[in-house]
Design an enzyme around this catalytic site. Structure first.
Site: not given
Ligand code: APR
Ligand code: ZN
Length: 233
Positions: A109, A117, A201, A203
Site C-alpha cells: 500500500h 511524482c 491477531n 481478535e
Molecule cells: N496485536 C495483534 N493484532 C492487533 C493488535 C495487536 N496489538 N491490535 C489490533 N489488532 C488487529 C485488530 O484485531 C484488527 O483485526 O489488527 C487488525 C487491524 O485491522 P485494521 O485496522 O482494519 O487494519 P488493516 O487490516 O491493516 O487495514 C487494511 O485498510 O484502510 C486500509 O490501507 C489501509 O492498509 C490498510 C488496510
Molecule cells: Zn517529477
C-alpha cells in the site's frame, strides 16, 4: 507442521498498534475519526486534493517518530536467521519492519518514507509536507504526492507477491482485519494452492475461518513466540 522452506507473511496495522500507531477499524481506529472516502481515495484526491494532502501530512507527522515493538524485532530476527525463502508483505505505510531489522519487505500500500511524482514517476525519499505543493526534486513539477496507494488505486508489487504465494509452504497473517482486498484474499489463494495458513491477531478477523490455525493475542507476544518456535528455539 510439514517441512517449511518458503514463508510469506502478511502484516497489517495490528502489528504496529503496540508501537502507538492507530489501527483503522478497531475501536477508536482512524476510520472512526475520518471518512476514508474523503481522505484516502483516488476520487477524493481528484475532487479535493488539499484535504487529502493535509490528512497525509498529519499522518506522516504522527507515524514518523514511532519505534518498532517486539513483533517487528522478532520478524527482523526471522529475516536474519531464516535460511529459506521469506517475504514480508505489509499493508502498513510505516517503516517499523525496517527499523525492526527486516529487509525482505514489500509495501503493497506504499509507504510514508517516499513521495511519488506522477509527472516523472520519481519516488524520492521524502520527510517534508505535501499540502504546500513542493516542487518534485527530479522534474520540478508541483505534482508531488504521498507514495501511498489510495482506495481505487492498484496496490504495488502484486507481480512479486502472487509468485511468492505460489512458491510458499506457509502463509502467516499478522494484525490485519481481512477487510481490504486483494490482501484479504491472500489466505484463500494460499489455501487453494495447498499452502499451510496461520493467523496471529488480537481478535478474530473477517478471514479467520479460512486459516488452518488462528492464535489470538497481542502481536508483541504472539510473534516472538512463533518465531522462537519456528527457529527451533
Ligand atoms: N496485536 C495483534 N493484532 C492487533 C493488535 C495487536 N496489538 N491490535 C489490533 N489488532 C488487529 C485488530 O484485531 C484488527 O483485526 O489488527 C487488525 C487491524 O485491522 P485494521 O485496522 O482494519 O487494519 P488493516 O487490516 O491493516 O487495514 C487494511 O485498510 O484502510 C486500509 O490501507 C489501509 O492498509 C490498510 C488496510
Ligand atoms: Zn517529477
Amino acid at each position: 507442521m510439514n517441512s517449511i522452506n518458503n514463508i510469506v507473511i502478511l502484516t497489517g496495522a495490528g502489528i504496529s498498534a503496540e508501537s502507538g500507531i492507530d489501527t483503522f477499524r478497531t475501536a477508536g481506529g482512524l476510520w472512526e475519526k475520518y471518512d476514508p472516502a474523503e481522505v484516502a481515495s483516488a476520487e477524493a484526491f481528484a475532487r479535493n486534493p488539499d484535504k487529502l494532502l493535509a490528512f497525509y501530512d498529519m499522518r506522516r507527522g504522527t507515524v514518523g517518530e514511532k519505534e518498532p515493538n517486539p513483533a517487528h524485532h522478532a520478524l527482523g530476527r526471522l529475516d536474519a536467521e531464516w535460511q529459506g525463502g521469506l517475504l514480508i508483505v505489509t499493508q502498513n505505510v510505516d517503516n517499523l519492519h525496517e527499523k525492526g531489522g527486516a529487509s525482505r519487505v514489500l509495501h503493497m500500500h506504499g509507504q510514508h518514507r517516499t513521495a511519488w511524482c506522477p509527472a516523472c514517476d520519481a519516488r524520492p525519499e521524502w520527510s517534508g509536507t505535501f499540502a504546500d505543493r513542493p516542487p518534485c526534486p527530479a522534474c520540478g513539477s508541483p505534482s508531488l504526492r504521498p507514495d501511498v496507494v489510495l482506495f481505487g488505486e492498484m496496490p504495488y508489487h502484486l507481480d512479486q507477491i502472487y509468485p511468492a504465494l505460489r512458491a510458499a509452504d506457509l502463509f502467516v497473517s499478522i494484525g490485519t482485519s481481512g477487510a481490504v482486498y486483494p490482501a484479504a484474499g491472500f489466505v484463500r489463494d494460499a489455501r487453494d494452492l495447498g499452502v499451510q495458513t496461520l493467523e496471529l491477531n488480537l481478535e478474530r478477523s473477517d478471514g479467520s475461518h479460512w486459516f488452518d490455525e488462528t492464535r489470538l493475542g497481542p502481536a508483541s507476544e504472539l510473534v516472538p513466540a512463533w518465531v522462537e518456535e519456528l527457529l527451533g528455539g
